[in-house]
Design a protein around this motif. Structure first.
Motif, PDB file in Angstrom:
ATOM      1  N   LEU A   1       0.828  -1.207   0.000  1.00 19.73           N
ATOM      2  CA  LEU A   1       0.000   0.000   0.000  1.00 19.73           C
ATOM      3  C   LEU A   1       0.865   1.260   0.000  1.00 19.73           C
ATOM      4  CD1 LEU A   1      -2.852  -1.007   2.488  1.00 19.73           C
ATOM      5  CD2 LEU A   1      -2.909  -1.007  -0.013  1.00 19.73           C
TER       6      LEU A   1
ATOM      7  N   LEU B   1       2.299   1.800  -3.454  1.00 16.29           N
ATOM      8  CA  LEU B   1       1.284   2.321  -4.375  1.00 16.29           C
ATOM      9  C   LEU B   1       1.045   3.805  -4.136  1.00 16.29           C
ATOM     10  CD1 LEU B   1      -1.304  -0.626  -4.300  1.00 16.29           C
ATOM     11  CD2 LEU B   1       0.339  -0.092  -6.114  1.00 16.29           C
ATOM     12  N   VAL B   2       0.968   4.188  -2.865  1.00 21.17           N
ATOM     13  CA  VAL B   2       0.758   5.598  -2.531  1.00 21.17           C
ATOM     14  C   VAL B   2       1.939   6.448  -3.004  1.00 21.17           C
ATOM     15  CG1 VAL B   2       0.582   7.242  -0.617  1.00 21.17           C
ATOM     16  CG2 VAL B   2      -0.783   5.151  -0.583  1.00 21.17           C
TER      17      VAL B   2
ATOM     18  N   PHE C   1     -11.776   1.073  -7.470  1.00 20.86           N
ATOM     19  CA  PHE C   1     -11.566   0.525  -6.128  1.00 20.86           C
ATOM     20  C   PHE C   1     -12.666  -0.459  -5.750  1.00 20.86           C
ATOM     21  CE2 PHE C   1     -11.802   0.646  -1.463  1.00 20.86           C
ATOM     22  CZ  PHE C   1     -10.478   0.399  -1.135  1.00 20.86           C
TER      23      PHE C   1
ATOM     24  N   SER D   1     -12.386  -3.650  -8.566  1.00 13.56           N
ATOM     25  CA  SER D   1     -11.089  -4.322  -8.762  1.00 13.56           C
ATOM     26  C   SER D   1     -10.888  -4.755 -10.207  1.00 13.56           C
ATOM     27  CB  SER D   1     -10.958  -5.553  -7.842  1.00 13.56           C
ATOM     28  OG  SER D   1     -11.012  -5.174  -6.495  1.00 13.56           O
TER      29      SER D   1
ATOM     30  N   ILE E   1      -8.073  -6.544  -0.827  1.00 13.72           N
ATOM     31  CA  ILE E   1      -7.837  -5.123  -0.576  1.00 13.72           C
ATOM     32  C   ILE E   1      -6.663  -4.621  -1.413  1.00 13.72           C
ATOM     33  CG2 ILE E   1      -6.332  -5.592   1.408  1.00 13.72           C
ATOM     34  CD1 ILE E   1      -8.670  -2.550   0.909  1.00 13.72           C
ATOM     35  N   LEU E   2      -5.682  -5.479  -1.638  1.00 14.72           N
ATOM     36  CA  LEU E   2      -4.550  -5.084  -2.476  1.00 14.72           C
ATOM     37  C   LEU E   2      -4.978  -4.979  -3.937  1.00 14.72           C
ATOM     38  CD1 LEU E   2      -1.673  -7.251  -0.925  1.00 14.72           C
ATOM     39  CD2 LEU E   2      -2.289  -4.873  -0.430  1.00 14.72           C
TER      40      LEU E   2
ATOM     41  N   SER F   1      -6.770  -1.736  -4.415  1.00 14.44           N
ATOM     42  CA  SER F   1      -5.841  -0.601  -4.374  1.00 14.44           C
ATOM     43  C   SER F   1      -5.012  -0.504  -5.650  1.00 14.44           C
ATOM     44  CB  SER F   1      -4.917  -0.729  -3.162  1.00 14.44           C
ATOM     45  OG  SER F   1      -5.665  -0.770  -1.961  1.00 14.44           O
ATOM     46  N   ARG F   2      -4.480  -1.644  -6.118  1.00 13.51           N
ATOM     47  CA  ARG F   2      -3.627  -1.584  -7.310  1.00 13.51           C
ATOM     48  C   ARG F   2      -4.446  -1.283  -8.557  1.00 13.51           C
ATOM     49  NH1 ARG F   2      -3.365  -7.254  -5.945  1.00 13.51           N
ATOM     50  NH2 ARG F   2      -4.239  -8.631  -7.556  1.00 13.51           N
TER      51      ARG F   2
ATOM     52  N   THR G   1      -6.988   0.751  -8.619  1.00 12.36           N
ATOM     53  CA  THR G   1      -7.172   2.201  -8.553  1.00 12.36           C
ATOM     54  C   THR G   1      -5.961   2.919  -9.126  1.00 12.36           C
ATOM     55  OG1 THR G   1      -8.524   1.935  -6.553  1.00 12.36           O
ATOM     56  CG2 THR G   1      -7.672   4.140  -7.020  1.00 12.36           C
TER      57      THR G   1
END
Length: 204
Positions: free
Chosen positions: A15, A18-19, A53, A56, A167-168, A171-172, A174
């Motif tokens: 995370l 990615l951020v 998000f 996915s 959740i990963l 996030s990825r 997004t």
């Protein structure tokens, strides 16, 4: 318990990576190559990011991304319609980051020591395989297993991260969609078909 702690650290690492990619790499491109404030850009494309998000899936987000590119950013339809469909399967920045970190993490779990050159190869392979990943939930998992086996990491080790992959994945995806929209805007500007002044004012 030690494994759970390791998995938690792995999730935080992915995370954070990615951020940082969005906050540093993409923001730099948006600011200096596109000529927009990254905050303004993100606020314009938030509908596509929320869809990415929640689903996915880059492919499922494509209709929203096309609409956002045209109505919120002012990217010409002919360019958005060409770049974004390609990007939904080829522009997988977030997926490449995830794959590289995952291979190194699982290798450590199985006491497979990777040298620095091998880690570099892992990252290169992650970028290459991410290009061919399907734009659907979990589409990168089969390719990820292939990279693991290349370096002597047991393929069944992927089961360790499957429990936290949702959740990963969200996030990825997004990050992938944000990259797609960044690419579409940059292509439009490089072709002389768009400038920051063409962003629709009524979208503010």
């Amino acid at each position: 318990f030690d494994l759970l702690v390791a998995i938690a650290a792995y999730v935080v690492t992915v995370l954070l990576a990615l951020v940082l990619h969005v906050g540093l790499t993409l923001s730099t491109i948006i600011r200096f190559f596109i000529g927009m404030s990254p905050v303004r850009f993100i606020s314009r494309v938030k509908a596509a990011l929320i869809t990415a998000f929640s689903t996915s899936s880059s492919s499922a987000t494509l209709p929203t991304a096309l609409d956002v590119a045209e109505t919120q950013l002012g990217v010409p339809r002919r360019i958005a319609g060409f770049v974004l469909p390609i990007g939904s399967t080829m522009c997988m920045n977030g997926t490449a980051i995830f794959e590289g970190i995952t291979v190194i993490f699982v290798a450590k779990i199985f006491n497979v020591d990777l040298t620095v050159p091998q880690m570099a190869i892992v990252m290169v392979m992650s970028v290459i395989t991410a290009i061919g990943a399907a734009g659907v939930p979990g589409g990168s998992i089969p390719l990820l297993v292939g990279i693991m086996t290349m370096f002597g990491v047991p393929g069944e080790g992927i089961a360790i991260v499957l429990g936290v992959d949702r959740i990963l994945d969200m996030s990825r995806t997004t990050v992938n969609v944000c990259s797609d929209l960044t690419a579409a805007t940059w292509v439009a500007k490089s072709e002389g078909a768009w400038s920051p002044a063409q962003v629709p004012a009524q979208a503010d």
